[in-house]
Design a protein around this motif. Structure first.
Motif, PDB file in Angstrom:
ATOM      1  N   LYS A   6       0.707  -1.233  -0.019  1.00  0.00           N
ATOM      2  CA  LYS A   6       0.002   0.089   0.059  1.00  0.00           C
ATOM      3  C   LYS A   6       0.967   1.204   0.094  1.00  0.00           C
ATOM      4  O   LYS A   6       1.770   1.277   0.903  1.00  0.00           O
ATOM      5  CB  LYS A   6      -1.009   0.054   1.195  1.00  0.00           C
ATOM      6  CG  LYS A   6      -1.916  -1.040   1.154  1.00  0.00           C
ATOM      7  CD  LYS A   6      -2.853  -1.168   2.295  1.00  0.00           C
ATOM      8  CE  LYS A   6      -4.128  -0.226   1.888  1.00  0.00           C
ATOM      9  NZ  LYS A   6      -4.897  -0.066   2.846  1.00  0.00           N
ATOM     10  N   LEU A   7       0.654   2.351  -0.768  1.00  0.00           N
ATOM     11  CA  LEU A   7       1.168   3.367  -0.993  1.00  0.00           C
ATOM     12  C   LEU A   7       0.208   4.685  -0.654  1.00  0.00           C
ATOM     13  O   LEU A   7      -0.729   4.801  -1.474  1.00  0.00           O
ATOM     14  CB  LEU A   7       2.023   3.474  -2.200  1.00  0.00           C
ATOM     15  CG  LEU A   7       2.638   4.654  -2.494  1.00  0.00           C
ATOM     16  CD1 LEU A   7       4.235   4.661  -1.483  1.00  0.00           C
ATOM     17  CD2 LEU A   7       3.538   4.451  -3.912  1.00  0.00           C
ATOM     18  N   ASN A   8       0.329   5.239   0.631  1.00  0.00           N
ATOM     19  CA  ASN A   8      -0.616   6.275   0.887  1.00  0.00           C
ATOM     20  C   ASN A   8      -2.034   5.959   0.801  1.00  0.00           C
ATOM     21  O   ASN A   8      -3.153   6.762   0.075  1.00  0.00           O
ATOM     22  CB  ASN A   8      -0.242   7.702  -0.166  1.00  0.00           C
ATOM     23  CG  ASN A   8       0.881   8.255   0.374  1.00  0.00           C
ATOM     24  OD1 ASN A   8       1.568   7.852   1.441  1.00  0.00           O
ATOM     25  ND2 ASN A   8       1.388   9.266  -0.136  1.00  0.00           N
ATOM     26  N   GLY A  48      15.299  11.651  -3.142  1.00  0.00           N
ATOM     27  CA  GLY A  48      14.558  12.455  -2.140  1.00  0.00           C
ATOM     28  C   GLY A  48      13.324  12.134  -1.717  1.00  0.00           C
ATOM     29  O   GLY A  48      12.814  12.105  -0.521  1.00  0.00           O
ATOM     30  N   LEU A  49      12.409  11.984  -2.946  1.00  0.00           N
ATOM     31  CA  LEU A  49      11.290  11.597  -2.796  1.00  0.00           C
ATOM     32  C   LEU A  49      10.760  10.319  -2.137  1.00  0.00           C
ATOM     33  O   LEU A  49       9.881  10.174  -1.330  1.00  0.00           O
ATOM     34  CB  LEU A  49      10.313  11.617  -4.385  1.00  0.00           C
ATOM     35  CG  LEU A  49       8.878  11.555  -4.365  1.00  0.00           C
ATOM     36  CD1 LEU A  49       8.035  12.392  -3.234  1.00  0.00           C
ATOM     37  CD2 LEU A  49       8.400  11.699  -5.481  1.00  0.00           C
ATOM     38  N   MET A  54       9.199   7.011   2.461  1.00  0.00           N
ATOM     39  CA  MET A  54       9.613   6.086   3.594  1.00  0.00           C
ATOM     40  C   MET A  54       9.286   6.851   5.085  1.00  0.00           C
ATOM     41  O   MET A  54       8.805   6.087   6.009  1.00  0.00           O
ATOM     42  CB  MET A  54      11.024   5.586   3.445  1.00  0.00           C
ATOM     43  CG  MET A  54      10.992   4.660   2.227  1.00  0.00           C
ATOM     44  SD  MET A  54      12.470   3.899   2.317  1.00  0.00           S
ATOM     45  CE  MET A  54      13.711   4.998   1.803  1.00  0.00           C
ATOM     46  N   LEU A  55      10.013   8.169   5.316  1.00  0.00           N
ATOM     47  CA  LEU A  55       9.621   8.599   6.412  1.00  0.00           C
ATOM     48  C   LEU A  55       8.181   8.770   7.158  1.00  0.00           C
ATOM     49  O   LEU A  55       7.835   8.655   8.188  1.00  0.00           O
ATOM     50  CB  LEU A  55      10.424   9.997   6.346  1.00  0.00           C
ATOM     51  CG  LEU A  55      11.956  10.105   6.408  1.00  0.00           C
ATOM     52  CD1 LEU A  55      12.720  11.323   5.862  1.00  0.00           C
ATOM     53  CD2 LEU A  55      12.641   9.226   7.325  1.00  0.00           C
ATOM     54  N   GLU A  56       7.277   9.340   5.961  1.00  0.00           N
ATOM     55  CA  GLU A  56       5.982   9.545   6.243  1.00  0.00           C
ATOM     56  C   GLU A  56       5.377   8.367   6.487  1.00  0.00           C
ATOM     57  O   GLU A  56       4.592   8.158   7.495  1.00  0.00           O
ATOM     58  CB  GLU A  56       5.209   9.946   5.146  1.00  0.00           C
ATOM     59  CG  GLU A  56       3.849  10.388   5.400  1.00  0.00           C
ATOM     60  CD  GLU A  56       3.182  11.184   4.482  1.00  0.00           C
ATOM     61  OE1 GLU A  56       2.682  10.482   3.531  1.00  0.00           O
ATOM     62  OE2 GLU A  56       3.316  12.382   4.695  1.00  0.00           O
ATOM     63  N   LEU A  69      15.423  14.884   5.677  1.00  0.00           N
ATOM     64  CA  LEU A  69      15.415  15.339   4.158  1.00  0.00           C
ATOM     65  C   LEU A  69      16.479  16.322   4.060  1.00  0.00           C
ATOM     66  O   LEU A  69      17.065  16.422   2.973  1.00  0.00           O
ATOM     67  CB  LEU A  69      14.174  15.771   3.746  1.00  0.00           C
ATOM     68  CG  LEU A  69      12.906  14.726   3.382  1.00  0.00           C
ATOM     69  CD1 LEU A  69      11.704  14.949   3.457  1.00  0.00           C
ATOM     70  CD2 LEU A  69      13.460  13.611   2.223  1.00  0.00           C
ATOM     71  N   LEU A  70      16.651  17.266   5.016  1.00  0.00           N
ATOM     72  CA  LEU A  70      17.640  18.362   4.837  1.00  0.00           C
ATOM     73  C   LEU A  70      18.877  17.817   4.824  1.00  0.00           C
ATOM     74  O   LEU A  70      19.863  18.355   4.077  1.00  0.00           O
ATOM     75  CB  LEU A  70      17.604  19.312   5.946  1.00  0.00           C
ATOM     76  CG  LEU A  70      16.133  20.492   5.502  1.00  0.00           C
ATOM     77  CD1 LEU A  70      16.065  21.309   6.857  1.00  0.00           C
ATOM     78  CD2 LEU A  70      16.552  21.228   4.315  1.00  0.00           C
TER      79      LEU A  70
END
Length: 78
Positions: A6-8, A48-49, A54-56, A69-70
């Protein structure tokens, strides 16, 4: 029985939106971070995306997502 990723909230990675999947933190950061050379920009937008997603999905708080991300923007993609 197969397990579908599942993705979002959308199974099989498909989205009801025509645009690529993103996160609120990703959208905020990409407004303010400067463009660099074409190669670096490509890898930042691509990897980066993925890191943002993954972080979310790992339910990191927004401020930790921003920090990771920074760090990746300045040190991981150079």
């Amino acid at each position: 029985m197969s397990i579908q990723p599942k993705l979002n909230g959308y199974s099989n990675g498909t989205s009801a939106k025509a645009s690529p999947v993103s996160t609120a933190v990703w959208n905020k950061l990409k407004q303010y971070l400067p463009s660099r050379d074409p190669d670096t920009d490509f890898w930042w937008k691509y990897s980066g995306l993925h890191l943002a997603l993954m972080l979310e999905e790992a339910e990191y708080p927004p401020e930790k997502q921003m920090a990771a991300l920074l760090f990746f923007y300045y040190w991981g993609v150079s």
